[in-house]
Structures are given as C-alpha cells and as structure tokens.
Write an enzyme that holds these catalytic residues in place. Structure first.
Site, mmCIF file in Angstrom:
data_model
loop_
_atom_site.group_PDB
_atom_site.id
_atom_site.type_symbol
_atom_site.label_atom_id
_atom_site.label_comp_id
_atom_site.label_asym_id
_atom_site.label_seq_id
_atom_site.Cartn_x
_atom_site.Cartn_y
_atom_site.Cartn_z
ATOM 1 N N ASN A 1 -10.093 2.110 7.372
ATOM 2 C CA ASN A 1 -11.478 2.161 7.837
ATOM 3 C C ASN A 1 -11.631 2.170 9.355
ATOM 4 O O ASN A 1 -12.720 2.427 9.849
ATOM 5 C CB ASN A 1 -12.277 0.992 7.256
ATOM 6 N N ASP B 1 -6.455 11.576 1.982
ATOM 7 C CA ASP B 1 -6.736 11.739 0.557
ATOM 8 C C ASP B 1 -8.183 12.183 0.343
ATOM 9 O O ASP B 1 -9.059 11.872 1.139
ATOM 10 C CB ASP B 1 -6.487 10.428 -0.186
ATOM 11 N N ASN C 1 -14.031 6.661 4.706
ATOM 12 C CA ASN C 1 -14.194 5.762 5.846
ATOM 13 C C ASN C 1 -13.203 6.016 6.982
ATOM 14 O O ASN C 1 -13.530 5.790 8.149
ATOM 15 C CB ASN C 1 -14.138 4.307 5.400
ATOM 16 N N TYR D 1 0.815 -1.225 0.000
ATOM 17 C CA TYR D 1 0.000 0.000 0.000
ATOM 18 C C TYR D 1 0.843 1.267 0.000
ATOM 19 O O TYR D 1 0.301 2.371 -0.128
ATOM 20 C CB TYR D 1 -0.911 0.027 1.238
ATOM 21 N N TYR E 1 -5.521 -0.090 9.445
ATOM 22 C CA TYR E 1 -6.089 0.041 8.110
ATOM 23 C C TYR E 1 -7.048 1.217 8.138
ATOM 24 O O TYR E 1 -7.584 1.596 9.187
ATOM 25 C CB TYR E 1 -6.745 -1.247 7.584
#
Length: 187
Positions: free
Chosen positions: A66, A91, A112, A14, A64
């Site tokens: 979310n 972002d 999220n 990522y 992560y």
C-alpha cells in the site's frame, strides 16, 4: 537507464502469495541476468547491472504494497530516471490467472500499490505490466484472496505468466514499450 519495479510485500510469509507476482518477476529477471538485489536504500532492495548495453535497475519496495510509491519515487529521483523509462509489475484481479497485459497509463483500478505509485509520481502515465490472478470465488474477501497462495492447478499458469512478463521486460531493453505492448498483449 531502465527501471523495473515489482510490487509485493516483504517477508517469508508473503513470498508465494498472489499479491507478490511482481516480486516473482524481479526474481526471475535476477536469475536470468545474474543480478542480485544487493543494495538496501529508498525503503527497498535493488540491484543494477548492464544488460546488452542497457543499464538496468531492479527494485522490490519493502514498504508493503500500500505504500509502494514511497520507495519508487526516491530511487527514480536519485538516479534521474525519466518516468517513461519505468515499468511497474503487479497483480490484477480483473485478468484471468496467468494472463499478462501491458499499459502506458490508467487509473489505479482499486490496486493500492498503484494508487500509492500514482500519488508519489504525480501522474497516471507510466508503464505497467499487470499479471492476472483472477477474482476470489465463494465469497472470499479480496484481502484474504490476494494474500493467499496459488493452487496447484494455478501454478503452471502463473509460472508461465512470470516467464512471459520477464520476456516482455527483456524485449523492452531493445524496443519501445509500445512495440512490446503490441506484441505481448496479443498473446
């Protein structure tokens, strides 16, 4: 004490994705200030230091995207940081690639990571620095787009935005967020 959080997803696969621009700004600040993220606690990695007399904490949640709020809130509570001394960097699909915008409050706007942050902070009133990544074209699905890497054409724009976002964070150490917002939202 100032608390700067960059949102993203952990792991090498990522690292360079659109969704990880928040992590990229934290990396730039670490480089500029000679800090390292050498503590792992509160479901994240963080580092602290004194920059021009201001105590600063930099955090990358490892939850992560979310579930970002699960990392942000405990660190805020542990160090007894006021929410007005927090800035969250992330972002934004609704801004052109490379454009930055600062805000003091607002909804999650479908993001999220911000939705989780609002849920765990119990308020929409916290400082944000959004970095534009634009919207997908040609019917590409949003999850595939945000987890994709920037094109060669986008690279200079996003590198400029990361530097500009880091400049805004540096200015915030000696100015009010409103002053920083007024300056950087004009660019």
């Amino acid at each position: 004490m100032r608390y700067i959080v960059g949102l993203g997803n952990p792991g090498r696969n990522y690292e360079k994705t659109r969704h990880n621009v928040g992590f990229m700004v934290i990396d730039e600040l670490c480089r500029r200030w000679g800090l390292s993220l050498n503590k792992e606690k509160f479901k994240g990695i963080y580092g602290m230091g004194s920059i021009n007399g201001e105590k600063v904490i930099l955090l990358k949640p490892l939850t992560y995207m979310n579930l970002s709020g699960e990392s942000i809130r405990p660190l805020l509570d542990y160090y007894e940081i006021d929410v007005e001394d927090l800035i969250v960097i992330y972002d934004d699909l609704d801004l052109p690639t490379g454009k930055i915008r600062l805000r003091t409050r607002g909804s999650a706007g479908g993001h999220n990571g911000i939705k989780s942050t609002i849920q765990h902070l119990g308020t929409q009133n916290f400082n944000r620095l959004r970095i534009g990544i634009d919207r997908p074209i040609n019917g590409m699905k949003v999850p595939d787009y945000v987890l994709g890497v920037f094109s060669a054409e986008e690279q200079p724009e996003i590198e400029g935005a990361i530097k500009q976002a880091a400049d805004a964070c540096e200015k915030w150490l000696s100015h009010t967020f409103l002053e920083v917002m007024n300056e950087f939202n004009q660019k």
